[in-house]
Design an enzyme around this catalytic site. Structure first.
Site, PDB file in Angstrom:
ATOM      1  N   LYS A 185      22.188   8.142 -80.686  1.00  0.00           N
ATOM      2  CA  LYS A 185      21.840   9.390 -81.579  1.00  0.00           C
ATOM      3  C   LYS A 185      23.485  10.021 -81.873  1.00  0.00           C
ATOM      4  O   LYS A 185      23.541  11.051 -81.528  1.00  0.00           O
ATOM      5  CB  LYS A 185      21.065  10.546 -80.793  1.00  0.00           C
ATOM      6  CG  LYS A 185      20.551  11.475 -81.508  1.00  0.00           C
ATOM      7  CD  LYS A 185      19.304  11.363 -82.588  1.00  0.00           C
ATOM      8  CE  LYS A 185      19.016  12.430 -83.004  1.00  0.00           C
ATOM      9  NZ  LYS A 185      18.148  12.235 -84.349  1.00  0.00           N
ATOM     10  N   ASP A 241      14.025   3.485 -72.207  1.00  0.00           N
ATOM     11  CA  ASP A 241      12.983   3.749 -71.594  1.00  0.00           C
ATOM     12  C   ASP A 241      11.538   4.089 -72.479  1.00  0.00           C
ATOM     13  O   ASP A 241      10.582   3.315 -72.637  1.00  0.00           O
ATOM     14  CB  ASP A 241      12.993   4.892 -70.544  1.00  0.00           C
ATOM     15  CG  ASP A 241      11.705   5.353 -69.721  1.00  0.00           C
ATOM     16  OD1 ASP A 241      11.063   4.398 -69.239  1.00  0.00           O
ATOM     17  OD2 ASP A 241      11.405   6.351 -69.574  1.00  0.00           O
TER      18      ASP A 241
HETATM   19  C1  LIG Z   1       9.728   5.938 -62.911  1.00  0.00           C
HETATM   20  C2  LIG Z   1      10.833   6.003 -64.129  1.00  0.00           C
HETATM   21  C3  LIG Z   1      11.839   6.750 -63.135  1.00  0.00           C
HETATM   22  C4  LIG Z   1      11.094   4.959 -64.801  1.00  0.00           C
HETATM   23  C5  LIG Z   1      12.312   5.160 -65.638  1.00  0.00           C
HETATM   24  O1  LIG Z   1      12.290   6.311 -66.488  1.00  0.00           O
HETATM   25  O2  LIG Z   1      13.410   4.333 -65.619  1.00  0.00           O
HETATM   26  C6  LIG Z   1      10.045   4.106 -65.382  1.00  0.00           C
HETATM   27  O3  LIG Z   1       9.541   5.040 -66.559  1.00  0.00           O
HETATM   28  C7  LIG Z   1      10.514   2.735 -65.694  1.00  0.00           C
HETATM   29  O4  LIG Z   1      10.507   2.572 -67.083  1.00  0.00           O
HETATM   30  O5  LIG Z   1      11.172   1.933 -65.099  1.00  0.00           O
HETATM   31 MG   LIG Z   2       9.388   3.869 -68.381  1.00  0.00          MG
END
Ligand SMILES: CC(C)[C@H](C(=O)O)[C@@H](O)C(=O)O
Ligand SMILES: [Mg+2]
Ligand SMILES: NC(=O)c1ccc[n+]([C@@H]2O[C@H](COP(=O)([O-])OP(=O)(O)OC[C@H]3O[C@@H](n4cnc5c(N)ncnc54)[C@H](O)[C@@H]3O)[C@@H](O)[C@H]2O)c1
Length: 346
Positions: A185, A241
């Site tokens: 971004k 994510d």
């Molecule tokens: C549970 C959480 C901390 C995790 C992240 O955000 O990395 C999950 O969403 C993932 O994708 O492994």
């Molecule tokens: Mg995740």
């Protein structure tokens, strides 16, 4: 080979059980040692990542992780919440490179939320940075001088962190179709401007890889518009994510996407990208294929057992070709029956 089994919470133990059955059926000859993690560990030992669990993770040749997250723990202070366990493992073990392959199995075009002709083009890897970004910056709740509650999370990357994940991205692309798209971004964030600058510097080492850049909002749109344009995406912790959950539905279900969290050694942590799914936990509805495919990645990347990994991946394709479907894929098979179908195909 010693495998640390960390089943965790919710559907974690249900999907891990099927992956272990498949690894055994494939004749991998692995030794498993199980330890509590997440909400289960908090309830048993007062901490989501007990020292004994971290010690097992350090001793093992590889880690197979289910999922963490328990609504009963939502009111705990942040450092005691189940999710801290997976963040802690990634950070403590220096597992900075998260490979999240997004592939449509031939028989799953009907399960994708995309039109089948668009869905058939999906075959990419999202390389997500795991040790930095807004996840690990200074964070707190405070009160402003006006008496308002304020929460903040600092987003930052240093150039060393960007450089090493950029290398992971380029190397992943080099081993595939030679296309790397860096997602950031940079039109708004300084963190992203540095990211882009460093990725361009690292590109000099990979003249054989075609590098492009895309803003994350556009990337979210492009993944559902035309996923075939992507070979490898490299991106930060938060964007990776979000984009990987989004991409999972193009491949049919979040229950289909495996992942590997790697450092520069052969050590790795392998886990489905999904969470503990409290809404379906304990009902036999969880799709175990993401975890079974994560186990195959473990064989390939950490245990030098590529042939067994190939057989397991082929067995997953075979089970799907035979019509095996859990509810997320539009079927009625339960978690163990899907494990049976993979073992039958083996
Ligand atoms: C549970 C959480 C901390 C995790 C992240 O955000 O990395 C999950 O969403 C993932 O994708 O492994
Ligand atoms: Mg995740
Ligand atoms: N790596 C991890 O351990 C991890 C990853 C993501 C979320 N979480 C945690 O899990 C908990 C629940 O989070 P969430 O609901 O946002 O995400 P989630 O991934 O657990 O579930 C999202 C939706 O997808 C479904 N789903 C997930 N995995 C599935 C599977 N294998 N088969 C069929 N359906 C599946 C769930 O039923 C739910 O409807 C939270 O505590 C969250 O922090 C942990």
């Amino acid at each position: 080979m010693l495998i640390a089994l960390l089943p965790g919470d919710g559907i974690g133990p249900e999907v891990i059980a099927q992956a272990v059955r498949v690894l055994d059926a494939a004749g991998c000859g692995l030794t498993f040692e199980t330890a509590p993690v997440g909400g289960a560990a908090y309830k048993a030992a007062g901490h989501p990542l007990p020292a004994s669990t971290l010690d097992l993770a350090r001793r093992a040749d590889a880690i197979l992780f289910g999922a963490v997250g328990d609504p009963e723990c939502d009111a705990l202070e942040r450092h005691l919440r189940p999710e801290q366990a997976i963040l802690g493992l990634r950070k403590e073990l220096g597992l900075f490179a998260n490979l999240r392959p997004v592939k449509l199995f031939a028989d799953l075009a009907d399960a994708s939320t995309l039109r089948p002709d668009v869905a058939r083009g999906i075959d990419m890897v999202i390389v997500r940075e795991l040790n930095g970004d807004v996840y690990f910056g200074e964070k707190a709740m405070r009160t402003t001088p006006e008496g308002l509650r304020e929460g903040y999370d600092v987003m930052s990357y240093d150039e060393g962190e960007v450089r090493r994940i950029a290398h992971s991205g380029f190397q992943t692309a080099r081993a595939r179709r030679g296309k790397l798209c860096s997602v950031d971004k940079a039109n708004v964030l300084e963190t992203s401007q540095l990211w882009r600058d460093v990725v361009i510097e690292v590109a000099a080492d990979y003249p054989d890889v075609a590098l492009s850049h895309m803003y994350v909002d556009n990337a979210a749109m492009q993944i559902v518009r035309d996923p075939a344009q992507f070979d490898v995406i490299v991106t930060g912790n938060l964007f990776g994510d979000i984009l990987s959950d989004l991409a999972s539905m193009c491949a049919g279900s979040i229950g289909m996407l495996p992942s590997a969290a790697l450092d520069t050694s052969s050590k790795g942590l392998y886990e489905p990208i999904h969470g503990s799914a409290p809404d379906i936990a304990g009902q036999g509805k969880a799709n175990p294929l993401a975890t079974i495919l994560s186990a195959a990645m473990m064989l390939r990347y950490s245990l030098d057992m590529a042939e067994a990994a190939d057989r397991i991946e082929a067995a997953v394709a075979g089970a799907l070709a035979s019509g095996a479907r859990t509810p997320d894929l539009g079927g009625a098979m339960d978690t163990a029956a899907m494990g049976d179908a993979v073992i039958a195909a083996l």
